[in-house]
Write a protein that holds these residues in place. Structure first.
Motif, mmCIF file in Angstrom:
data_model
loop_
_atom_site.group_PDB
_atom_site.id
_atom_site.type_symbol
_atom_site.label_atom_id
_atom_site.label_comp_id
_atom_site.label_asym_id
_atom_site.label_seq_id
_atom_site.Cartn_x
_atom_site.Cartn_y
_atom_site.Cartn_z
ATOM 1 N N ARG A 36 0.979 -1.112 -0.065
ATOM 2 C CA ARG A 36 0.140 0.089 -0.130
ATOM 3 C C ARG A 36 0.880 1.181 0.143
ATOM 4 N NH1 ARG A 36 -0.865 -1.809 5.313
ATOM 5 N NH2 ARG A 36 0.380 -0.191 7.019
ATOM 6 N N MET A 37 0.410 2.191 -0.694
ATOM 7 C CA MET A 37 1.086 3.443 -0.790
ATOM 8 C C MET A 37 0.917 4.501 0.721
ATOM 9 S SD MET A 37 0.404 4.911 -4.529
ATOM 10 C CE MET A 37 1.624 6.069 -4.496
ATOM 11 N N GLU A 38 1.998 4.988 1.004
ATOM 12 C CA GLU A 38 1.716 5.958 2.029
ATOM 13 C C GLU A 38 0.527 6.950 1.770
ATOM 14 O OE1 GLU A 38 3.755 5.880 4.656
ATOM 15 O OE2 GLU A 38 4.475 4.216 3.797
ATOM 16 N N TRP A 39 0.084 7.523 2.888
ATOM 17 C CA TRP A 39 -1.184 8.433 2.988
ATOM 18 C C TRP A 39 -0.983 9.567 2.243
ATOM 19 C CZ3 TRP A 39 -5.931 7.672 3.536
ATOM 20 C CH2 TRP A 39 -6.441 6.414 4.547
ATOM 21 N N MET A 40 0.462 10.116 2.537
ATOM 22 C CA MET A 40 0.835 11.266 1.914
ATOM 23 C C MET A 40 0.664 11.367 0.220
ATOM 24 S SD MET A 40 0.703 13.465 4.253
ATOM 25 C CE MET A 40 1.154 14.911 3.561
ATOM 26 N N GLU A 41 1.143 9.932 -0.267
ATOM 27 C CA GLU A 41 1.194 9.959 -1.523
ATOM 28 C C GLU A 41 -0.125 9.792 -2.031
ATOM 29 O OE1 GLU A 41 4.126 9.546 -3.761
ATOM 30 O OE2 GLU A 41 5.095 10.137 -2.207
ATOM 31 N N GLN A 42 -1.024 9.316 -1.470
ATOM 32 C CA GLN A 42 -2.437 9.353 -1.886
ATOM 33 C C GLN A 42 -3.094 10.697 -1.842
ATOM 34 O OE1 GLN A 42 -4.544 6.043 -0.218
ATOM 35 N NE2 GLN A 42 -2.835 4.861 -0.026
ATOM 36 N N LEU A 43 -2.686 11.517 -0.807
ATOM 37 C CA LEU A 43 -3.389 12.919 -0.693
ATOM 38 C C LEU A 43 -2.814 13.715 -1.650
ATOM 39 C CD1 LEU A 43 -3.938 13.122 3.159
ATOM 40 C CD2 LEU A 43 -5.403 12.386 1.593
ATOM 41 N N ARG A 44 -1.743 13.295 -2.258
ATOM 42 C CA ARG A 44 -1.267 14.324 -3.495
ATOM 43 C C ARG A 44 -2.131 14.440 -4.572
ATOM 44 N NH1 ARG A 44 4.188 12.578 -6.378
ATOM 45 N NH2 ARG A 44 2.669 10.868 -7.082
ATOM 46 N N VAL A 45 -2.977 13.663 -4.844
ATOM 47 C CA VAL A 45 -3.992 13.566 -6.100
ATOM 48 C C VAL A 45 -5.087 14.625 -5.706
ATOM 49 C CG1 VAL A 45 -5.594 12.259 -7.390
ATOM 50 C CG2 VAL A 45 -3.341 11.541 -6.809
ATOM 51 N N LEU A 46 -5.366 14.616 -4.409
ATOM 52 C CA LEU A 46 -6.653 15.192 -3.852
ATOM 53 C C LEU A 46 -6.599 16.998 -4.215
ATOM 54 C CD1 LEU A 46 -9.148 14.954 -2.385
ATOM 55 C CD2 LEU A 46 -8.078 15.321 -0.360
ATOM 56 N N PRO A 47 -5.681 17.774 -4.303
ATOM 57 C CA PRO A 47 -5.786 19.282 -4.508
ATOM 58 C C PRO A 47 -6.126 19.166 -6.027
ATOM 59 C CG PRO A 47 -3.788 18.775 -3.111
ATOM 60 C CD PRO A 47 -4.407 17.436 -3.340
ATOM 61 N N GLY A 48 -5.523 18.322 -7.042
ATOM 62 C CA GLY A 48 -6.008 18.708 -8.649
ATOM 63 C C GLY A 48 -7.404 18.262 -8.724
ATOM 64 N N VAL A 49 -7.985 16.988 -7.849
ATOM 65 C CA VAL A 49 -9.415 16.786 -8.029
ATOM 66 C C VAL A 49 -10.226 18.054 -7.504
ATOM 67 C CG1 VAL A 49 -11.226 15.350 -7.232
ATOM 68 C CG2 VAL A 49 -8.854 14.355 -7.754
ATOM 69 N N ILE A 50 -10.014 18.695 -6.424
ATOM 70 C CA ILE A 50 -10.526 19.636 -5.863
ATOM 71 C C ILE A 50 -10.572 20.872 -6.850
ATOM 72 C CG2 ILE A 50 -10.690 21.445 -3.848
ATOM 73 C CD1 ILE A 50 -9.795 19.242 -1.963
ATOM 74 N N TYR A 51 -9.358 21.174 -7.432
ATOM 75 C CA TYR A 51 -9.262 22.455 -8.535
ATOM 76 C C TYR A 51 -10.073 21.927 -9.517
ATOM 77 C CZ TYR A 51 -6.856 25.827 -11.191
ATOM 78 O OH TYR A 51 -6.508 26.849 -12.064
ATOM 79 N N ALA A 52 -10.135 20.846 -10.028
ATOM 80 C CA ALA A 52 -10.845 20.388 -11.128
ATOM 81 C C ALA A 52 -12.607 20.503 -10.932
ATOM 82 C CB ALA A 52 -10.510 18.983 -11.893
ATOM 83 N N MET A 53 -12.863 20.143 -9.789
ATOM 84 C CA MET A 53 -14.318 20.152 -9.392
ATOM 85 C C MET A 53 -14.514 21.570 -9.290
ATOM 86 S SD MET A 53 -14.585 17.150 -6.579
ATOM 87 C CE MET A 53 -16.360 17.161 -6.513
ATOM 88 N N ALA A 54 -13.710 22.691 -8.737
ATOM 89 C CA ALA A 54 -14.100 24.294 -8.545
ATOM 90 C C ALA A 54 -14.417 24.630 -10.070
ATOM 91 C CB ALA A 54 -12.857 24.782 -8.265
ATOM 92 N N LEU A 55 -13.454 24.193 -10.838
ATOM 93 C CA LEU A 55 -13.469 24.960 -12.339
ATOM 94 C C LEU A 55 -14.806 24.197 -12.936
ATOM 95 C CD1 LEU A 55 -9.716 24.730 -13.833
ATOM 96 C CD2 LEU A 55 -10.835 26.634 -12.756
ATOM 97 N N ALA A 83 -10.068 14.211 -13.479
ATOM 98 C CA ALA A 83 -8.817 14.425 -12.685
ATOM 99 C C ALA A 83 -8.798 13.295 -11.891
ATOM 100 C CB ALA A 83 -9.033 16.010 -11.920
ATOM 101 N N LEU A 84 -9.623 12.676 -11.014
ATOM 102 C CA LEU A 84 -9.380 11.475 -10.125
ATOM 103 C C LEU A 84 -8.492 10.465 -10.780
ATOM 104 C CD1 LEU A 84 -9.563 10.281 -7.214
ATOM 105 C CD2 LEU A 84 -11.759 9.665 -7.978
ATOM 106 N N LEU A 85 -9.186 10.007 -11.966
ATOM 107 C CA LEU A 85 -8.856 9.054 -12.840
ATOM 108 C C LEU A 85 -7.347 9.280 -13.447
ATOM 109 C CD1 LEU A 85 -12.048 7.737 -14.743
ATOM 110 C CD2 LEU A 85 -11.021 6.681 -12.798
ATOM 111 N N LEU A 86 -7.113 10.475 -13.689
ATOM 112 C CA LEU A 86 -5.853 10.518 -14.130
ATOM 113 C C LEU A 86 -4.689 10.628 -13.163
ATOM 114 C CD1 LEU A 86 -4.586 11.217 -17.157
ATOM 115 C CD2 LEU A 86 -7.120 11.153 -17.163
ATOM 116 N N GLY A 87 -5.252 11.311 -11.966
ATOM 117 C CA GLY A 87 -4.162 11.112 -10.958
ATOM 118 C C GLY A 87 -4.059 9.540 -10.371
ATOM 119 N N LEU A 88 -5.267 9.001 -10.496
ATOM 120 C CA LEU A 88 -4.867 7.373 -10.074
ATOM 121 C C LEU A 88 -3.871 6.641 -10.900
ATOM 122 C CD1 LEU A 88 -5.768 5.020 -8.230
ATOM 123 C CD2 LEU A 88 -7.515 4.747 -10.016
ATOM 124 N N SER A 89 -4.153 6.996 -12.362
ATOM 125 C CA SER A 89 -3.020 6.427 -13.276
ATOM 126 C C SER A 89 -1.606 6.717 -12.930
ATOM 127 C CB SER A 89 -3.634 6.704 -14.668
ATOM 128 O OG SER A 89 -3.297 8.023 -15.085
#
Length: 168
Positions: A36-55, A83-89
């Motif tokens: 499993r990846m570290e929590w911080m590595e997983q949370l790195r995707v979250l700001p991009g998803v939030i930004y895309a959701m705002a736009l 954004a989430l799917l691309l961040g996941l990839s």
């Protein structure tokens, strides 16, 4: 079974057999950092998803003010999911756990999958709103495809380009 198919498709059978056995039989808390990846590595995707959701939400809000179908929530979800799917990839590509197990990911295939999914949703908005001779919903489908593209752009990390497209 899934495990047998993984063993046959794997480039290094011994390593894959060990990973598959751990993944399918061990409790999640005993897998350790390798599985499993570290929590911080997983949370790195979250700001991009939030930004895309705002736009996407801004575009949807503008449509909602004009009483158009597919408003704030729909546009926000389409952009955020893209954004989430691309961040996941990107996370899977960078994860050492999958190195050498025969995993090959082409990010452009995921982009094609997002576009196909959003096109399916867009087609539903066109077919659902036919009245008489004219066809309605084409602009709604186009706006959903646009916010999906914005989500893809943000998912790849091009934040300024995503903002510029949303402003246009």
């Amino acid at each position: 079974s899934i495990r047998n198919r993984m063993w046959r498709a794997c480039a290094r059978p011994a390593r894959c057999r060990r990973w598959a056995t751990e993944a399918f039989t061990a409790p999640p808390h005993t897998l350790g950092n390798r599985a499993r990846m570290e929590w911080m590595e997983q949370l790195r995707v979250l700001p991009g998803v939030i930004y895309a959701m705002a736009l996407g939400g801004a575009i949807g809000f503008e449509r909602e003010l004009k009483n158009r179908p597919a408003g704030f929530r729909t546009h926000m979800l389409v952009a955020g999911t893209s954004a989430l799917l691309l961040g996941l990839s990107r996370m899977v590509l960078e994860d050492d756990h999958y190195a050498g197990v025969g995993l090959r990911i082409d990010p452009l295939r995921l982009v094609e999958a997002v576009v196909a999914g959003v096109s399916f949703i867009g087609a539903g908005t066109i077919f659902a709103s036919r009245k008489g001779d004219g066809v309605q919903g084409i602009t709604t489908a186009a706006s959903l495809l646009t916010v999906a593209a914005i989500g893809i752009i943000v998912g790849f990390g091009y934040l300024a380009l995503g903002f510029a497209i949303a402003v246009l």
